[in-house]
Design an enzyme around this catalytic site. Structure first.
Site, PDB file in Angstrom:
ATOM      1  N   HIS A  99       0.836  -1.201   0.000  1.00 20.09           N
ATOM      2  CA  HIS A  99       0.000   0.000   0.000  1.00 20.09           C
ATOM      3  C   HIS A  99       0.869   1.248   0.000  1.00 20.09           C
ATOM      4  O   HIS A  99       1.946   1.273   0.584  1.00 20.09           O
ATOM      5  CB  HIS A  99      -0.950   0.035   1.203  1.00 20.09           C
ATOM      6  CG  HIS A  99      -0.274  -0.105   2.537  1.00 20.09           C
ATOM      7  ND1 HIS A  99       0.169  -1.318   3.016  1.00 20.09           N
ATOM      8  CD2 HIS A  99       0.040   0.809   3.481  1.00 20.09           C
ATOM      9  CE1 HIS A  99       0.730  -1.133   4.203  1.00 20.09           C
ATOM     10  NE2 HIS A  99       0.673   0.153   4.509  1.00 20.09           N
ATOM     11  N   HIS A 101       0.800   5.189   1.176  1.00 24.16           N
ATOM     12  CA  HIS A 101       0.097   6.193   1.970  1.00 24.16           C
ATOM     13  C   HIS A 101       0.072   7.499   1.181  1.00 24.16           C
ATOM     14  O   HIS A 101       1.088   7.908   0.605  1.00 24.16           O
ATOM     15  CB  HIS A 101       0.843   6.484   3.274  1.00 24.16           C
ATOM     16  CG  HIS A 101       0.841   5.367   4.262  1.00 24.16           C
ATOM     17  ND1 HIS A 101      -0.052   5.301   5.301  1.00 24.16           N
ATOM     18  CD2 HIS A 101       1.629   4.264   4.365  1.00 24.16           C
ATOM     19  CE1 HIS A 101       0.197   4.215   6.020  1.00 24.16           C
ATOM     20  NE2 HIS A 101       1.212   3.562   5.473  1.00 24.16           N
TER      21      HIS A 101
HETATM   22  P1  AMP Z   1       1.668   0.561   7.516  1.00 21.06           P
HETATM   23  O1  AMP Z   1       2.008   0.789   8.961  1.00 21.06           O
HETATM   24  O2  AMP Z   1       2.505   1.327   6.556  1.00 21.06           O
HETATM   25  O3  AMP Z   1       1.649  -0.926   7.213  1.00 21.06           O
HETATM   26  O4  AMP Z   1       0.215   1.127   7.330  1.00 21.06           O
HETATM   27  C1  AMP Z   1      -0.935   0.417   7.623  1.00 21.06           C
HETATM   28  C2  AMP Z   1      -2.043   1.413   7.714  1.00 21.06           C
HETATM   29  O5  AMP Z   1      -3.271   0.726   7.584  1.00 21.06           O
HETATM   30  C3  AMP Z   1      -2.116   2.187   9.037  1.00 21.06           C
HETATM   31  O6  AMP Z   1      -1.987   3.580   8.770  1.00 21.06           O
HETATM   32  C4  AMP Z   1      -3.496   1.832   9.587  1.00 21.06           C
HETATM   33  O7  AMP Z   1      -4.133   2.928  10.202  1.00 21.06           O
HETATM   34  C5  AMP Z   1      -4.234   1.401   8.346  1.00 21.06           C
HETATM   35  N1  AMP Z   1      -5.331   0.467   8.550  1.00 21.06           N
HETATM   36  C6  AMP Z   1      -5.292  -0.695   9.248  1.00 21.06           C
HETATM   37  N2  AMP Z   1      -6.499  -1.306   9.176  1.00 21.06           N
HETATM   38  C7  AMP Z   1      -7.289  -0.514   8.423  1.00 21.06           C
HETATM   39  C8  AMP Z   1      -8.649  -0.602   7.991  1.00 21.06           C
HETATM   40  N3  AMP Z   1      -9.435  -1.630   8.323  1.00 21.06           N
HETATM   41  N4  AMP Z   1      -9.138   0.398   7.218  1.00 21.06           N
HETATM   42  C9  AMP Z   1      -8.350   1.450   6.880  1.00 21.06           C
HETATM   43  N5  AMP Z   1      -7.069   1.583   7.250  1.00 21.06           N
HETATM   44  C10 AMP Z   1      -6.554   0.621   8.016  1.00 21.06           C
END
Ligand code: AMP
Ligand code: ZN
Length: 134
Positions: A99, A101
């Site tokens: 993903h 950001h």
């Molecule tokens: P990372 O730490 O780069 O792996 O980012 C993962 C991101 O996913 C974090 O910013 C979380 O807030 C986000 N996240 C986790 N679960 C969900 C969800 N169900 N819907 C939207 N965002 C999510």
């Protein structure tokens, strides 16, 4: 059923706030909202991170991220945008599914603080280059 939260999201097995979707990726609002409008572009195919991802899918996703970033910047009146991806736990990756950001930036007190420490002069750049390219 997958136990990957982003696979569940892209399969519409759990709810998310979807901003965009096509065959390769989808964009949703991040639950944490590091800043107002914080969004994620997630791949439809599960790759653990950017390091394992298919080149064509990546190329497409970065264009989607750019388009959405411009839309967010314009419509939420942001002053700038950070687009970033974390690969592996040591880099802060908490969800092992590719993903990007998209983090709209408003000012220095908006809640997001990427920090680059200046280590200029600490290491020999030629040595590092030779180690990387060996
Ligand atoms: P990372 O730490 O780069 O792996 O980012 C993962 C991101 O996913 C974090 O910013 C979380 O807030 C986000 N996240 C986790 N679960 C969900 C969800 N169900 N819907 C939207 N965002 C999510
Ligand atoms: Zn997944």
């Amino acid at each position: 059923m997958s136990d990957c939260i982003f696979c569940m999201i892209k399969d519409h097995q759990i709810n998310s706030t979807v901003l965009y979707e096509d065959d390769i990726c989808m964009a949703i609002l991040d639950l944490s909202q590091a800043t107002r409008g914080h969004a994620l572009v997630i791949s439809k195919v599960h790759y653990d991170s950017v390091l394992e991802a298919d080149d064509e899918a990546l190329a497409h996703m970065i264009v989607v991220a750019k388009t959405l970033a411009n839309q967010i910047k314009e419509n939420l009146n942001a002053q700038g945008i950070n687009i970033l991806t974390n690969a592996k736990e040591a880099a802060g990756q908490t969800v092992s599914h590719l993903h990007f950001h998209i983090i709209p930036r408003y000012d220095q007190y908006d809640g997001f603080e990427p920090k680059f420490t200046d280590h200029q002069g600490k290491w020999d750049l030629e040595e590092i280059k030779n180690e990387i390219l060996k």
